[in-house]
Design an enzyme around this catalytic site. Structure first.
Site, mmCIF file in Angstrom:
data_model
loop_
_atom_site.group_PDB
_atom_site.id
_atom_site.type_symbol
_atom_site.label_atom_id
_atom_site.label_comp_id
_atom_site.label_asym_id
_atom_site.label_seq_id
_atom_site.Cartn_x
_atom_site.Cartn_y
_atom_site.Cartn_z
ATOM 1 N N ALA A 1 -3.053 0.198 13.099
ATOM 2 C CA ALA A 1 -4.418 -0.124 12.825
ATOM 3 C C ALA A 1 -5.079 -1.268 13.207
ATOM 4 O O ALA A 1 -6.266 -1.379 13.534
ATOM 5 C CB ALA A 1 -4.734 -0.165 11.014
ATOM 6 N N LYS B 1 0.678 -1.257 0.102
ATOM 7 C CA LYS B 1 0.000 0.045 0.177
ATOM 8 C C LYS B 1 0.813 1.074 -0.085
ATOM 9 O O LYS B 1 0.567 2.178 -0.628
ATOM 10 C CB LYS B 1 -1.036 -0.062 1.147
ATOM 11 C CG LYS B 1 -1.957 -0.980 1.230
ATOM 12 C CD LYS B 1 -3.011 -0.824 2.408
ATOM 13 C CE LYS B 1 -2.684 -0.706 3.462
ATOM 14 N NZ LYS B 1 -1.551 -1.866 4.300
ATOM 15 N N THR C 1 3.693 1.639 -1.261
ATOM 16 C CA THR C 1 4.822 1.982 -2.509
ATOM 17 C C THR C 1 3.460 2.338 -3.588
ATOM 18 O O THR C 1 3.929 3.386 -4.269
ATOM 19 C CB THR C 1 5.087 0.494 -2.987
ATOM 20 O OG1 THR C 1 4.252 -0.344 -3.037
ATOM 21 C CG2 THR C 1 6.317 0.175 -2.143
ATOM 22 N N ARG D 1 1.831 7.506 7.677
ATOM 23 C CA ARG D 1 2.127 7.484 8.943
ATOM 24 C C ARG D 1 3.519 7.156 9.264
ATOM 25 O O ARG D 1 4.164 6.690 8.354
ATOM 26 C CB ARG D 1 1.328 6.302 9.617
ATOM 27 C CG ARG D 1 -0.102 6.421 9.530
ATOM 28 C CD ARG D 1 -0.541 5.033 10.075
ATOM 29 N NE ARG D 1 -0.651 4.315 9.165
ATOM 30 C CZ ARG D 1 -0.436 2.642 9.433
ATOM 31 N NH1 ARG D 1 -0.591 2.177 10.704
ATOM 32 N NH2 ARG D 1 -0.394 1.905 8.534
ATOM 33 N N LYS E 1 9.329 -6.880 11.032
ATOM 34 C CA LYS E 1 8.915 -6.500 9.415
ATOM 35 C C LYS E 1 10.282 -5.905 8.985
ATOM 36 O O LYS E 1 10.637 -6.339 7.952
ATOM 37 C CB LYS E 1 8.002 -5.297 9.691
ATOM 38 C CG LYS E 1 6.622 -5.668 10.163
ATOM 39 C CD LYS E 1 5.787 -4.667 10.189
ATOM 40 C CE LYS E 1 5.026 -4.130 8.881
ATOM 41 N NZ LYS E 1 3.985 -3.052 8.899
ATOM 42 N N TRP F 1 7.273 -0.184 -8.436
ATOM 43 C CA TRP F 1 8.429 -0.530 -7.756
ATOM 44 C C TRP F 1 9.399 -0.740 -8.744
ATOM 45 O O TRP F 1 10.752 -0.529 -8.019
ATOM 46 C CB TRP F 1 7.997 -1.985 -7.373
ATOM 47 C CG TRP F 1 9.259 -2.515 -6.558
ATOM 48 C CD1 TRP F 1 9.342 -2.746 -5.348
ATOM 49 C CD2 TRP F 1 9.898 -3.778 -7.051
ATOM 50 N NE1 TRP F 1 10.405 -3.341 -4.714
ATOM 51 C CE2 TRP F 1 10.930 -3.915 -6.102
ATOM 52 C CE3 TRP F 1 10.249 -4.443 -8.116
ATOM 53 C CZ2 TRP F 1 11.983 -5.023 -5.969
ATOM 54 C CZ3 TRP F 1 11.499 -5.091 -8.363
ATOM 55 C CH2 TRP F 1 12.255 -5.422 -7.169
ATOM 56 N N PHE G 1 4.222 -8.128 -9.589
ATOM 57 C CA PHE G 1 5.687 -8.628 -9.148
ATOM 58 C C PHE G 1 6.143 -9.238 -10.435
ATOM 59 O O PHE G 1 5.500 -9.869 -11.457
ATOM 60 C CB PHE G 1 5.820 -9.529 -7.878
ATOM 61 C CG PHE G 1 5.514 -8.686 -6.654
ATOM 62 C CD1 PHE G 1 6.572 -8.820 -5.803
ATOM 63 C CD2 PHE G 1 4.206 -8.387 -6.267
ATOM 64 C CE1 PHE G 1 6.346 -8.186 -4.603
ATOM 65 C CE2 PHE G 1 4.237 -7.593 -5.278
ATOM 66 C CZ PHE G 1 5.302 -7.531 -4.099
ATOM 67 N N PHE H 1 -3.139 -1.817 7.282
ATOM 68 C CA PHE H 1 -3.658 -2.972 7.014
ATOM 69 C C PHE H 1 -4.841 -3.014 5.790
ATOM 70 O O PHE H 1 -5.011 -2.243 4.893
ATOM 71 C CB PHE H 1 -4.161 -3.525 8.276
ATOM 72 C CG PHE H 1 -2.849 -3.566 9.106
ATOM 73 C CD1 PHE H 1 -1.750 -4.401 8.859
ATOM 74 C CD2 PHE H 1 -3.183 -3.168 10.515
ATOM 75 C CE1 PHE H 1 -0.702 -4.277 9.696
ATOM 76 C CE2 PHE H 1 -2.062 -3.458 11.232
ATOM 77 C CZ PHE H 1 -0.744 -3.883 11.011
#
Length: 748
Positions: A453, A200, A202, A224, A235, A601, A572, A484
């Site tokens: 979230a 989200k 990116t 955020r 992460k 990306w 991807f 999320f």
């Protein structure tokens, strides 16, 4: 002869002075924020040094004649108009000042107006294969933040630089542009998250780069600030890893210290709570009163926050010596029940051993030990307040309303009662300003607030969005991200953030990936550090088709709020064209206004141009935004509505503790607040392992808490924890610093 000449000069220039005075008065009436003091003083200082000027007479409107203006005149040139021999040159000086102030005022007014953008994007050179995120970031040189600010119409005095690449933006901008129409408001949400990541962030950055750098439309991203806990924990390399889109190192660590300010403020409240419990338990009423209202230099008086407490108690007295013993007792005794303290300490680190602790075990605390816990810093109510406030005054009021526990007779105790509100506001006075940064293509980004979230409302700040909506102009776009999946972050964005801000989005961008959909379709679990199973690398149309059930559900959830949705498929290199086409086809058949593939990306903003065109088209259409529930519905009904309509539950089940809390909140008048569900983000249900679209489940409500300052009730669903833990191999194993170059290694 001299007198006749002087009279002629007076007649000539008096008209000019009078017209200037009238024009200044009109300007001041239409622009009450006009403060030409500096311009007046600068002109006086120039005339002080002009040998041709023998006297200065300030023939200006009274409101402009401040003490600093009068004191700027040299004593030998300060005349009141009675010195006839210098009157001519003096009057010319008065005319010069008047005209200069008029010109300065006009120039000031022009500067205060909305300024068209003169954005100069930075060029990217995408490479194949795509390098690591940190290599991409280091290969690009960002613009000085002052240059970016000037390009998007910020004034120098509205910027507070933190180094050369980031700056705080003053809230005075909202007053300056209060009459400027807002731009279009775009929300980025996603399908139910998986360990594979959906991207989200990116997509958000890729979209604004496409809008600004390639379509030449003003746009702003609002993100955020990430917590350090997950960054060093589970992460790590995927947390806010924005590849060809952002400068991640400066984004992902301390930034401008907002989370540290929140931690300090939160823990000050915690310290005040335990100290107050101790002092009340070990001192008499009279001793407490003497220490709370001490005599200073023989004078004893209440502080403003103590006066406010007296008023809340119905004691209308201002002299400390006038209070009766009963009034003194009511004033000094909060009578906090240690078993009913709801305020927790926080730290911005994943630390599972702080989930349950005992405080007060030292002998100095005289046996006043109690069990408590730590939460992750971004779960603090102060973080939620930062994200939802609309200004300093509102923030201070919200901080004061925070309920920290209950007295022994069941009354809520607030930060105002503790007397700590003003100190909290001081700690947070800089954190309230959004941080300006930039993408790798030189387009603007606000980074502000970072509530989780799953255990908070999961959106960046209202203030960042409002500032950005003014800056982009009526034809511009603000793209903000909800944490999320749409069932969590987007639902809270609509039902909590939009209620608070009064803003409504024009379009939702719903992010999905082929490989995440495969997991929702029954694909195998993945393990960090282990190669992906073949199902995620090779074409598998059946898994994709089955997983699209989750995508359909999230589209349906968006439609509950009457907002059009665009599906952005984050592509991807392992995705096949058949899989991509299938997802787009199913999305549009399920009610999406458009479904487009995104390649940001690997290509930067150019890879999201198709998405930008779709957003431009759909955002221009009228929508029918609505809230999911009415605030006047009961707490139970609001929870049930979310559980059934959003999550797909058959019903809810309240624990005895949750029911008791609901009864208490109803009694205290808190029932009309919105609901902020604290639930796992890994499933539509409360069971993280249930992917796709689970059905036939009852949603268990274990506990219910209230964030009165932030303005919501938050039920805890299942075993949801407010303090994450570290895994067996945290990502900090890979993070290091080069002592020579000072470059950070391993963060991305």
């Amino acid at each position: 002869m001299v007198k006749i000449y002087a009279l002629c000069v007076h007649l000539i220039y008096s008209g000019i002075v009078q017209r200037s005075r009238e024009e200044l008065k009109a300007i001041r009436e239409t622009n009450p924020g006009l403060k030409p003091t500096l311009a007046i003083i600068q002109e006086i200082l120039r005339l002080n040094e002009d040998s041709r000027v023998h006297g200065i007479f300030l023939h200006l409107p009274q409101s402009f004649l401040s003490k600093s203006v009068r004191n700027a005149i040299k004593p030998q040139k300060d005349v009141d108009g009675s010195h006839f021999e210098v009157f001519t040159k003096m009057f010319v000086a008065a005319v010069v000042i008047c005209q200069h102030v008029v010109r300065s005022s006009r120039r000031w007014i022009q500067e205060q107006q909305y300024q068209p953008w003169r954005l100069r994007p930075l060029k990217l050179q995408p490479l194949s294969p795509v390098p690591s995120d940190i290599e991409i970031s280091r290969a690009q040189t960002p613009k000085p933040i002052s240059q970016l600010a000037q390009e998007i119409g910020l004034l120098p005095e509205e910027l507070e630089a933190y180094g050369n690449t980031k700056a705080k933006v003053h809230l005075s901008l909202l007053n300056r542009l209060q009459h400027q129409p807002n731009g279009k408001y775009v929300l980025v949400a996603g399908i139910t998250p998986t360990p594979l990541g959906e991207g989200k962030s990116t997509v958000t950055i890729g979209l604004v780069q496409a809008l600004s750098a390639h379509l030449k439309l003003n746009s702003f991203a609002c993100l955020r600030q990430p917590s350090q806990g997950p960054t060093f924990g589970v992460k790590g390399k995927t947390a806010y890893s924005l590849s060809l889109n952002f400068f991640p190192i400066q984004f992902n660590l301390h930034l401008t210290g907002d989370i540290h300010a929140i931690t300090a403020a939160n823990n000050l409240v915690a310290a005040a709570i335990d100290a107050r419990i101790l002092h009340e338990a070990t001192q008499s009423d009279r001793a407490l009163y003497s220490r709370l209202v001490p005599s200073v230099n023989g004078v004893r008086c209440f502080s403003p926050i103590q006066m406010a407490r007296l008023q809340r108690l119905g004691i209308n007295k201002s002299d400390p010596s006038d209070l009766t013993p009963e009034e003194i007792r009511a004033f000094v005794r909060l009578d906090l029940d240690p078993e009913k303290v709801t305020w927790q300490r926080v730290v911005d680190t994943n630390d599972r051993f702080l989930r349950k602790i005992t405080v007060g075990q030292a002998n100095t605390e005289k046996g006043h030990a109690r069990q408590t816990q730590f939460d992750i810093a971004v779960a603090s109510e102060i973080m939620a307040i930062l994200a939802l406030t609309d200004g300093l005054g509102d923030m201070r009021a919200r901080l004061g309303r925070m309920v920290v526990g209950s007295s022994r007779n069941g009354q809520p105790i607030t930060a105002d009662d503790l007397g700590v509100t003003g100190a909290l506001a001081v700690l947070m006075k800089d954190a309230i300003k959004p941080t300006l940064m930039q993408t790798l293509e030189g387009t603007p980004v606000f980074v502000h607030a970072g509530p989780f979230a799953n255990i908070a409302h999961g959106n960046s700040s209202v203030l960042a969005d409002k500032l950005a909506l003014k800056l982009v102009g009526e034809e511009g776009y603000v793209v903000t991200e909800a944490g999320f999946g749409a069932d969590i972050g987007m639902e809270k964005f609509f039902n909590i953030k939009c209620r608070t801000s009064g803003l409504t989005p024009d379009v939702v961008v719903l992010v999905a990936t082929v490989r995440a959909l495969k997991m929702h379709g029954g694909g195998p679990n993945v393990t960090a550090g282990v190669p992906l199973p073949k199902e995620y690398i090779n074409e598998n149309l059946q898994l994709v088709a089955d997983g699209c059930s989750n995508l359909k559900k999230q589209i349906q959830i968006t439609h509950l709020f009457g907002v059009p949705v665009i599906v952005a498929l984050n592509v991807f290199k392992t995705d096949t064209q058949a899989e991509i086409d299938m997802v787009c086809r199913i999305a549009e058949a399920s009610g999406a206004s458009a479904a487009v593939q995104c390649h940001h990306w690997s290509r930067g903003g150019w890879g999201s141009v198709e998405l930008a065109h779709a957003v431009k088209k759909v955002a221009s259409q009228k929508n029918h935004f609505q809230f999911l529930y009415n605030l006047q519905d009961s707490i139970v009904e609001k929870i049930r509505t979310i559980a059934q309509k959003v999550y797909g539950a058959d019903d809810i089940e309240l624990s005895p503790e949750a029911q008791a809390k609901i009864d208490y909140y109803n009694q205290q008048g808190f029932s009309a607040l919105p609901i902020c569900m604290a639930k796992t983000h890994l499933s539509l249900s409360h069971m993280p392992e249930k992917k796709g679209v689970p059905t036939g489940f009852i949603l268990p409500i274990r506990d219910i808490r209230a964030s009165i300052g932030a303005g919501f009730i938050y039920p805890l669903v299942g075993t949801m924890s407010t303090m994450p833990g570290l895994p067996t191999r945290p990502c900090f194993y890979d993070i290091d610093l080069d002592p020579v170059t000072e470059e950070i290694k391993g963060l991305f």
